[in-house]
Design an enzyme around this catalytic site. Structure first.
Site, PDB file in Angstrom:
ATOM      1  N   CYS A  78      20.494  51.934  39.547  1.00 42.05           N
ATOM      2  CA  CYS A  78      19.588  51.392  40.596  1.00 42.05           C
ATOM      3  C   CYS A  78      19.160  52.133  41.680  1.00 42.05           C
ATOM      4  O   CYS A  78      19.946  52.889  42.197  1.00 42.05           O
ATOM      5  CB  CYS A  78      19.854  49.898  40.843  1.00 42.05           C
ATOM      6  SG  CYS A  78      20.191  48.758  39.582  1.00 42.05           S
TER       7      CYS A  78
ATOM      8  N   ARG B 206      16.104  56.957  38.862  1.00 43.38           N
ATOM      9  CA  ARG B 206      17.417  56.421  39.181  1.00 43.38           C
ATOM     10  C   ARG B 206      17.376  55.057  38.263  1.00 43.38           C
ATOM     11  O   ARG B 206      18.580  54.621  37.701  1.00 43.38           O
ATOM     12  CB  ARG B 206      17.825  56.000  40.372  1.00 43.38           C
ATOM     13  CG  ARG B 206      17.914  57.252  41.412  1.00 43.38           C
ATOM     14  CD  ARG B 206      18.603  56.755  42.706  1.00 43.38           C
ATOM     15  NE  ARG B 206      19.740  55.895  42.498  1.00 43.38           N
ATOM     16  CZ  ARG B 206      20.803  56.728  42.839  1.00 43.38           C
ATOM     17  NH1 ARG B 206      20.731  57.775  43.253  1.00 43.38           N
ATOM     18  NH2 ARG B 206      22.051  55.998  42.867  1.00 43.38           N
TER      19      ARG B 206
ATOM     20  N   TRP C 259      17.812  48.979  37.097  1.00 46.17           N
ATOM     21  CA  TRP C 259      18.520  49.238  35.944  1.00 46.17           C
ATOM     22  C   TRP C 259      19.387  48.213  35.283  1.00 46.17           C
ATOM     23  O   TRP C 259      20.398  48.073  35.920  1.00 46.17           O
ATOM     24  CB  TRP C 259      19.182  50.525  36.018  1.00 46.17           C
ATOM     25  CG  TRP C 259      19.407  51.309  34.559  1.00 46.17           C
ATOM     26  CD1 TRP C 259      18.445  52.049  33.804  1.00 46.17           C
ATOM     27  CD2 TRP C 259      20.542  51.290  33.823  1.00 46.17           C
ATOM     28  NE1 TRP C 259      19.029  52.246  32.477  1.00 46.17           N
ATOM     29  CE2 TRP C 259      20.115  51.674  32.676  1.00 46.17           C
ATOM     30  CE3 TRP C 259      21.889  50.669  34.214  1.00 46.17           C
ATOM     31  CZ2 TRP C 259      21.385  52.038  31.540  1.00 46.17           C
ATOM     32  CZ3 TRP C 259      22.717  50.779  33.284  1.00 46.17           C
ATOM     33  CH2 TRP C 259      22.663  51.648  31.866  1.00 46.17           C
TER      34      TRP C 259
ATOM     35  N   ASN D 105      22.759  47.908  44.430  1.00 46.15           N
ATOM     36  CA  ASN D 105      22.922  49.032  43.138  1.00 46.15           C
ATOM     37  C   ASN D 105      24.450  48.743  43.094  1.00 46.15           C
ATOM     38  O   ASN D 105      25.469  49.281  43.927  1.00 46.15           O
ATOM     39  CB  ASN D 105      22.739  50.261  43.731  1.00 46.15           C
ATOM     40  CG  ASN D 105      23.106  51.335  42.763  1.00 46.15           C
ATOM     41  OD1 ASN D 105      23.126  51.016  41.658  1.00 46.15           O
ATOM     42  ND2 ASN D 105      23.172  52.524  43.259  1.00 46.15           N
ATOM     43  N   GLY D 106      25.081  48.390  41.920  1.00 46.30           N
ATOM     44  CA  GLY D 106      26.476  48.293  41.516  1.00 46.30           C
ATOM     45  C   GLY D 106      26.718  47.115  40.715  1.00 46.30           C
ATOM     46  O   GLY D 106      25.673  46.314  40.242  1.00 46.30           O
TER      47      GLY D 106
ATOM     48  N   GLU E 187      24.896  70.555  22.926  1.00 43.46           N
ATOM     49  CA  GLU E 187      23.973  70.340  24.057  1.00 43.46           C
ATOM     50  C   GLU E 187      22.604  70.179  23.478  1.00 43.46           C
ATOM     51  O   GLU E 187      21.743  69.324  24.012  1.00 43.46           O
ATOM     52  CB  GLU E 187      23.910  71.523  25.004  1.00 43.46           C
ATOM     53  CG  GLU E 187      23.170  71.521  26.223  1.00 43.46           C
ATOM     54  CD  GLU E 187      22.848  70.284  27.082  1.00 43.46           C
ATOM     55  OE1 GLU E 187      23.720  69.362  26.806  1.00 43.46           O
ATOM     56  OE2 GLU E 187      21.824  70.519  27.619  1.00 43.46           O
TER      57      GLU E 187
ATOM     58  N   LYS F  17      19.884  66.839  24.036  1.00 41.52           N
ATOM     59  CA  LYS F  17      18.728  67.075  24.856  1.00 41.52           C
ATOM     60  C   LYS F  17      17.683  66.609  23.808  1.00 41.52           C
ATOM     61  O   LYS F  17      16.704  65.667  24.267  1.00 41.52           O
ATOM     62  CB  LYS F  17      18.407  68.350  25.035  1.00 41.52           C
ATOM     63  CG  LYS F  17      17.767  68.691  26.198  1.00 41.52           C
ATOM     64  CD  LYS F  17      18.500  68.904  27.595  1.00 41.52           C
ATOM     65  CE  LYS F  17      19.351  67.672  27.948  1.00 41.52           C
ATOM     66  NZ  LYS F  17      20.446  68.120  28.844  1.00 41.52           N
TER      67      LYS F  17
ATOM     68  N   GLU G 159      17.854  62.274  23.563  1.00 41.58           N
ATOM     69  CA  GLU G 159      17.708  61.505  24.603  1.00 41.58           C
ATOM     70  C   GLU G 159      16.072  61.482  25.003  1.00 41.58           C
ATOM     71  O   GLU G 159      15.807  60.548  25.679  1.00 41.58           O
ATOM     72  CB  GLU G 159      18.643  61.799  25.663  1.00 41.58           C
ATOM     73  CG  GLU G 159      18.226  63.198  26.680  1.00 41.58           C
ATOM     74  CD  GLU G 159      19.026  63.485  27.716  1.00 41.58           C
ATOM     75  OE1 GLU G 159      19.233  62.628  28.222  1.00 41.58           O
ATOM     76  OE2 GLU G 159      19.227  64.656  27.898  1.00 41.58           O
TER      77      GLU G 159
ATOM     78  N   HIS H 210      32.343  70.229   6.096  1.00 40.02           N
ATOM     79  CA  HIS H 210      33.573  69.160   5.798  1.00 40.02           C
ATOM     80  C   HIS H 210      32.720  67.752   6.073  1.00 40.02           C
ATOM     81  O   HIS H 210      33.521  66.921   6.625  1.00 40.02           O
ATOM     82  CB  HIS H 210      34.561  69.386   7.127  1.00 40.02           C
ATOM     83  CG  HIS H 210      35.332  70.680   7.028  1.00 40.02           C
ATOM     84  ND1 HIS H 210      36.300  70.763   6.320  1.00 40.02           N
ATOM     85  CD2 HIS H 210      35.167  71.959   7.668  1.00 40.02           C
ATOM     86  CE1 HIS H 210      36.645  72.178   6.063  1.00 40.02           C
ATOM     87  NE2 HIS H 210      36.118  72.769   7.211  1.00 40.02           N
TER      88      HIS H 210
ATOM     89  N   LYS I 140      19.195  58.468  35.540  1.00 37.29           N
ATOM     90  CA  LYS I 140      19.714  59.555  36.034  1.00 37.29           C
ATOM     91  C   LYS I 140      21.211  59.694  36.628  1.00 37.29           C
ATOM     92  O   LYS I 140      21.846  60.639  36.212  1.00 37.29           O
ATOM     93  CB  LYS I 140      18.969  60.173  37.033  1.00 37.29           C
ATOM     94  CG  LYS I 140      19.195  61.422  37.624  1.00 37.29           C
ATOM     95  CD  LYS I 140      18.859  62.567  36.588  1.00 37.29           C
ATOM     96  CE  LYS I 140      18.985  63.752  36.982  1.00 37.29           C
ATOM     97  NZ  LYS I 140      19.150  64.744  35.783  1.00 37.29           N
TER      98      LYS I 140
END
Ligand code: M6R
Length: 611
Positions: A2, A27, A75, A101-102, A484, A488, A491, A507, A606
C-alpha cells in the site's frame, strides 16, 4: 504494497494529497481514500482518478480548505478491495482516522474484544481495530499521543501508519514497524510517505524512521519516540535524487522509459567502482567489512522474482570469477527451511526496493545465525540497505513500473563487479580482470544498439500478439535469462510463459510444442551455442515457431529461427545484460500492443511487504 501520504502545513492539503497518492500508485492500487479534518472522509474502489472524481461529486471541495490530511492507496490483504475496506478507517466517534500499510496479525482477537465492548465495525479490515483502540484511550482521557502508543503496545504485526485526530487537526502521528515511513521536512510544512518519491518535489530533506519509531508531526515540528517512552534523534538526510527521475519523461509508460535508461543505469552502477588499469573493482560500501570478506568461504544469495534471477547470474559470475561457492535461494524458502550457516558464510540480499519482506526476513534470519549480511539494493535508506552489515547501492534511480527492468541490469552489473572484487583478491589474474573491466565499460554503448532495435522487436511482438503460451529456453549464462524473460512476459501481458534450461527441455516441456506454441530461444554465440542450436532444431522438428536472440553476424541461425533479434557480440558472461534488454522490449511491446496497463499489472504491486 500500500502507499501512504500525509501533509500538514499552511497550504490547501487536498491537491497535495492527491498528487502524492498518484506518485505512489505503483505501490498498490485497488482502492484509495483521503481524510482531511473538517471535511468528510472520501473513499473509493479503484485508484486516484476515481478518488478525484468522487471528491468532485462529494462537494467537499466547496468547503474551506483543510491544511492537513492523510491519504492511502490500498493493495488488499484482508477484505475485498471495496470502498468500505478502503482506508482511512474511522472509529465509532468519527474522530480518529487511520491509514495503514502492513498487516495486524492479532487483529482477530483484538476485534473480538472490541466487539464485546460495544464497538461497531464498518469494514472487514485488520486496520479498523487500531482506530477503535485509539478511541478507547481518548474516551478515558488519555492524550492523542498516549492513546496511539497504548494501542501500538497491544498489536502484533507490521505497520506504516498515519493517524489523524479531528480534534487536533494540525497533528499527524505516524509509526513504523516493518513497513517503510519517510518524513519530508519542509519550511512550515511537513510530509509523510511510504517512500521519498512523492516528497521530493516539495523537499529533499528527509528523515527515515526505523522499526519501532513513532513520530508526532505538525507543520513546524517533528518528534520521534519509541513505545517505551524514550525520545530519539533521527538524523535529517538530504537526498540528491532528481525530481524528473520520478516522472515518465515523454514515454507512454514508465516501463519503456526505464528500459531506455539502460545505458545510464549501467554507467551509474560502475561509476567510480573500477580501476581499469589494474582490472580491479573498488566497492566502497564493502570497505567496512573487508577483513571479514577475505575469510568468506561461501555466499548465499537471497531474493525474490527478478532479483532472484539476477542472483542466479550472480552465482555463475562469482563462482566463475572468484571461485567462491555460491548458492542462490528464493528468500521465501530460505527463511523457513533452517539453513546451515557457517561463521564464514555471507548472505547477500538482492532487492530493488530494499523492502521485500521475504528478502528482509531471510537476511535477518541469516544474520541471527551469525552470517555476514550484505545487500545489493536500489532504494537508498530502505530497510534492507540499513540493516545489512554492508552493501552496494545500484544508483539506478527510482523504478516506478512494477516490472523490474533497469534494476535487473544494474543488479547483474553490480554482481559482476562483486565477482571481480572477490576474484582479484583470490584467483582472478590481472589480465582477466582487465578484460572484464574493458567489456563492462563497453556495455552502455552496446545497450544503445539493442535499444535501437526497439521497433524491429515491436514488429516481432506484434506478430505473436495472439499467442497463448511461450517457452523460453537458454543455457549457461542464458538459462537465468530464460526464467527472467518468461516472468517479464507473464507479469505484464498475462500470457502463459515458461522458462527452462534448454537442456531440460527434453525432460518435459518439449511435450507442449506444436505449431501454435512459440519458443523464444536465447542463443548468443557462446561456449554452449552448438548445444542450444541442437535444442532449437528439436523444436523446429516439432513445427514449433522459434524467435531467437542471437549474436550479430550469426548467419547460421537465420535458417533455424522464424524471427531473429540480434544483440552485439560481448564477453560471454555479460551477454545476459544485452539479452535482458531485448527480452524486456519484447515483453513490453507485446503487452502494450494488447492495450494493457503495463506499468501496473493486475494483482501485482511494486514493493511486496507482505509474506
Ligand atoms: O524490490 P525487489 O527487488 O525485492 O522485488 C522482488 C520482486 O518482487 C520483483 O523483482 C518482481 O519479481 C518484479 N515484478 C519482476 O519484474
Amino acid at each position: 504494497m500500500c502507499g501512504i501520504f500525509a501533509y500538514t502545513g499552511e497550504k490547501d492539503a487536498e491537491p497535495l494529497l492527491l498528487e502524492g497518492l498518484s506518485l505512489l500508485e505503483y505501490r498498490g492500487y485497488d482502492s484509495a481514500g483521503i481524510f482531511m479534518p473538517g471535511k468528510n472522509l472520501v473513499k473509493t474502489s479503484g485508484a486516484v482518478t476515481e478518488l478525484r472524481a468522487k471528491i468532485s461529486k462529494s462537494g467537499i471541495e466547496a468547503s474551506a480548505p483543510s491544511h492537513s490530511g492523510i491519504a492511502h492507496l490500498r493493495w488488499a490483504t484482508h477484505g475485498e478491495p471495496t470502498e468500505k475496506n478502503a482506508h482511512p478507517h474511522v472509529d465509532c466517534t468519527g474522530d480518529v482516522y487511520v491509514a495503514h500499510n502492513g498487516i495486524i496479525e492479532n487483529f482477530r482477537e483484538l476485534k473480538e474484544a472490541l466487539l464485546k465492548r460495544g464497538h461497531t465495525f464498518k469494514s472487514e479490515t485488520d486496520t479498523e481495530t487500531l482506530a477503535h483502540l485509539i478511541e478507547e484511550g481518548l474516551t478515558v482521557g488519555k492524550s492523542f499521543e498516549e492513546s496511539v502508543v497504548e494501542t501500538l503496545r497491544q498489536v502484533r504485526g507490521t505497520y506504516g501508519l498515519l493517524i489523524s485526530y479531528a480534534k487536533e487537526p494540525d497533528t499527524i502521528i505516524t509509526a513504523r514497524m516493518g513497513s517503510p515511513v519517510v518524513l519530508g521536512i519542509g519550511n512550515g510544512e511537513n510530509f509523510i510517505a511510504s517512500d521519498a518519491t512523492p516528497i521530493l518535489k516539495h523537499t529533499k530533506d528527509v528523515v527515515f524512521l526505523n522499526d519501532g519509531d513513532i513520530a508526532i508531526v505538525t507543520a513546524n515540528s517533528y518528534r520521534v519516540r519509541t513505545l517505551k517512552d524514550e525520545s530519539i534523534e533521527r538524523p535529517k538526510e538530504t537526498l540528491d535524487w532528481d525530481v524528473s527521475e520520478a516522472s515518465r519523461g515523454g514515454y507512454p509508460h514508465f516501463m519503456l522509459k526505464e528500459i531506455f535508461e539502460a545505458p545510464e543505469v549501467l554507467r551509474n552502477a560502475m561509476r567510480g567502482r573500477v580501476i581499469a588499469s589494474e582490472g580491479k573493482a573498488k566497492l566502497g560500501g564493502l570497505e567496512s567489512v573487508a577483513k571479514r570478506l577475505e575469510k568468506i568461504d561461501r555466499i548465499i544469495i537471497v531474493g525474490c522474482g527478478t532479483a532472484y534471477y539476477a542472483g542466479l547470474l550472480g552465482e555463475y559470475l562469482i563462482e566463475n570469477l572468484a571461485g567462491v561457492p555460491v548458492e542462490v535461494e528464493l528468500a521465501s524458502e530460505f527463511r523457513y527451511r533452517d539453513a546451515v550457516i557457517g561463521k564464514n558464510t555471507a548472505v547477500l540480499a538482492v532487492s530493488q526496493s530494499g523492502e521485500t519482506l521475504d528478502t528482509l526476513e531471510a537476511m535477518r534470519e541469516a544474520k541471527r545465525k551469525g552470517a555476514l549480511s550484505l545487500g545489493i539494493v536500489n532504494a537508498v535508506g530502505s530497510t534492507i540497505a540499513r540493516e545489512t552489515d554492508a552493501g552496494v547501492y545500484n544508483h539506478a534511480g527510482p523504478e516506478i513500473s512494477v516490472a523490474s527492468t533497469k534494476a535487473f541490469l544494474s543488479q547483474v552489473t553490480v554482481l559482476a563487479l562483486l565477482g571481480l572484487f572477490l576474484g582479484r583478491s583470490r584467483k582472478l589474474s590481472e589480465k582477466k580482470g582487465i578484460e572484464l573491466v574493458e567489456a563492462l565499460e563497453k556495455l552502455p554503448e552496446l545497450a544503445e544498439k539493442v535499444l535501437a532495435e526497439s521497433d524491429a522487436i515491436k514488429a516481432i511482438a506484434t506478430k505473436y500478439r495472439t499467442a497463448r503460451d511461450f517457452l523460453y529456453i537458454g543455457r549457461k549464462w542464458s538459462y537465468p535469462m530464460a526464467l527472467e524473460g518468461a516472468i517479464k512476459l507473464k507479469e505484464i501481458s498475462y500470457v502463459h510463459a515458461e522458462g527452462t534450461g534448454a537442456g531440460e527441455m527434453k525432460h518435459g516441456p518439449i511435450a507442449m510444442i506444436d505449431e501454435s506454441f512459440p519458443t523464444l530461444a536465447i542463443a548468443p554465440k557462446d561456449s554452449v551455442y552448438e548445444k542450444t542450436v541442437s535444442n532449437i532444431l528439436e523444436i523446429r522438428a516439432r513445427k514449433g515457431p522459434v524467435i531467437a536472440i542471437a549474436t550479430e553476424g550469426d548467419t547460421r541461425i537465420e535458417e533455424l529461427a522464424e524471427d531473429l533479434i540480434y544483440i552485439p557480440d560481448v564477453l560471454e558472461c555479460l551477454s545476459p545484460v544485452l539479452s535482458a534488454i531485448a527480452l524486456q522490449l519484447f515483453a513490453y511491446h507485446l503487452a502494450a500492443g494488447k492495450g494493457l496497463n503495463v506499468d501496473k499489472p493486475r494483482n501485482l504491486a511494486k514493493s511486496v511487504t507482505v509474506e
